[in-house]
Scaffold this active site. Structure first.
Site, PDB file in Angstrom:
ATOM      1  N   CYS A  47       6.080  34.587 109.990  1.00 14.88           N
ATOM      2  CA  CYS A  47       5.000  33.712 110.467  1.00 14.88           C
ATOM      3  C   CYS A  47       5.515  32.672 111.459  1.00 14.88           C
ATOM      4  CB  CYS A  47       4.372  33.014 109.257  1.00 14.88           C
ATOM      5  SG  CYS A  47       3.189  31.725 109.693  1.00 14.88           S
TER       6      CYS A  47
ATOM      7  N   TYR B 190      -3.471  34.762 119.475  1.00 17.12           N
ATOM      8  CA  TYR B 190      -4.383  35.216 118.424  1.00 17.12           C
ATOM      9  C   TYR B 190      -5.812  35.335 118.960  1.00 17.12           C
ATOM     10  CZ  TYR B 190      -0.743  34.506 114.918  1.00 17.12           C
ATOM     11  OH  TYR B 190       0.417  34.605 114.178  1.00 17.12           O
TER      12      TYR B 190
END
Length: 335
Positions: free
Chosen positions: A44, A175
């Site tokens: 992440c 994203y």
């Protein structure tokens, strides 16, 4: 679990647990050595920031770290890297358990990084942006000798400004492209991302770091996106105008940081690829993880020293990571 917004633009849920761990304990959680555990996943980018900052500041002995595996389901990140599938300090299989201890039935995202209060087993905060700032500003009593000033008071306004547009256009921008549900939303995010990367290239062509002449919080935040660009975002998120390796200034900047202790040696490319390509099944339903890209270029000469700057200012590089926190062989890039 679906990630793509079929209506168009992806909007990140930014409702976090905003309790802070501070020197004065004003939220009920004072800074204390050994009391808290930082839970991360190397995959992440938001968690990778906390890993880097903790390492640069030398907080390993006062703030322990639990490492979740690279994949998760709709319920939670899991501790499948540990021998019995349980975090050895918290004794839990899923990070969700620590969230539910704090807020029963917690309905928002079970995200990393998260800091857990070990005595109660409850999550204190998952506010990733504030976590790293507080490691710099509230944990100073426990910083190692020679720790860099990643968020110096005299540069905070500039750092905050850079962080705002880097988050909106780059960190979250990839994203917004990858999880867009319409052509129009994707193209808008794509254009915004590369327009910002072009501006950052112009800025960094004349200076070694984003703000001032040393590494700051701003560089940490940009690095974790750049490190994942060719491995995940270029293909998986369709951010494919250019690879990082085809953007000369940003590629040299990223290599400069990668070769700085605390950055490249906390980057796990195997976990990065497994996370994106396996977890996001609505984008990659086969779950096939790509074999590339070639990573050998990360250790090539970058030439950024000619711009001056001192990576750690008046401080010093961090020592090697503790053995238990070394990126597994074959997961990173070794000389």
């Amino acid at each position: 679990m679906a990630y793509v917004n079929p209506q168009g633009e992806f909007n990140r849920d930014q409702r976090y647990i905003t309790t802070r761990i501070t020197a004065d304990g004003r939220d009920g959680y004072p800074v204390e050595p050994g009391r808290y555990r930082l839970v991360v996943a190397r995959a992440c980018p938001w968690a990778n920031r906390a890993i880097i900052v903790r390492r640069l500041l030398g907080l390993e002995d006062v703030l322990s770290m639990g490492i979740a595996g690279p994949t998760h389901d709709e319920r939670s990140w899991t501790f499948d890297l540990d021998p019995d599938g349980r975090d050895p300090v918290l004794g839990i299989e899923r990070l969700q358990e620590a969230y539910f201890k704090r807020i029963p039935g917690y309905e928002k995202g079970i995200t990393v990084p998260a800091i857990v209060d070990v005595p109660t087993g409850q999550v204190v905060t998952n506010d990733f942006a504030q976590i790293t700032l507080d490691l710099s500003g509230e944990w100073t009593k426990f910083h190692r000798t020679g720790a860099p000033k990643l968020y110096p008071e005299e540069l905070r306004d500039q750092i905050d400004k850079v962080n705002r547009f880097v988050f909106a256009d780059v960190n979250n921008g990839v994203y917004r492209a990858g999880f867009a549900g319409t052509q129009e939303a994707y193209e808008a995010a794509y254009e915004r991302l590369f327009a910002r990367l072009d501006k950052l290239s112009e800025l960094l062509a004349g200076q070694r770091y984003l703000v001032g002449d040393t590494i700051t919080e701003a560089d940490v935040r940009l690095f974790t996106t750049l490190a994942r660009f060719d491995a995940a975002y270029h293909g998986h998120f369709k951010c494919n105008r250019s690879k990082l390796t085809e953007m000369p200034v940003l590629w040299a900047y990223a290599r400069d940081l990668f070769q700085t202790p605390g950055f490249g040696d906390t980057t796990d490319f195997v976990h990065i690829k497994q996370h994106y390509y396996i977890v996001h099944k609505d984008i990659n339903p086969t779950g096939i993880v790509p074999a590339g890209p070639d990573l050998s270029g990360w250790l090539t000469e970058h030439g950024r020293e000619k711009l001056g700057g001192r990576p750690f200012g008046d401080g010093t590089p961090p020592p090697p990571p503790p053995p238990a926190e070394v990126v597994p062989a074959g997961h990173g890039v070794t000389p």
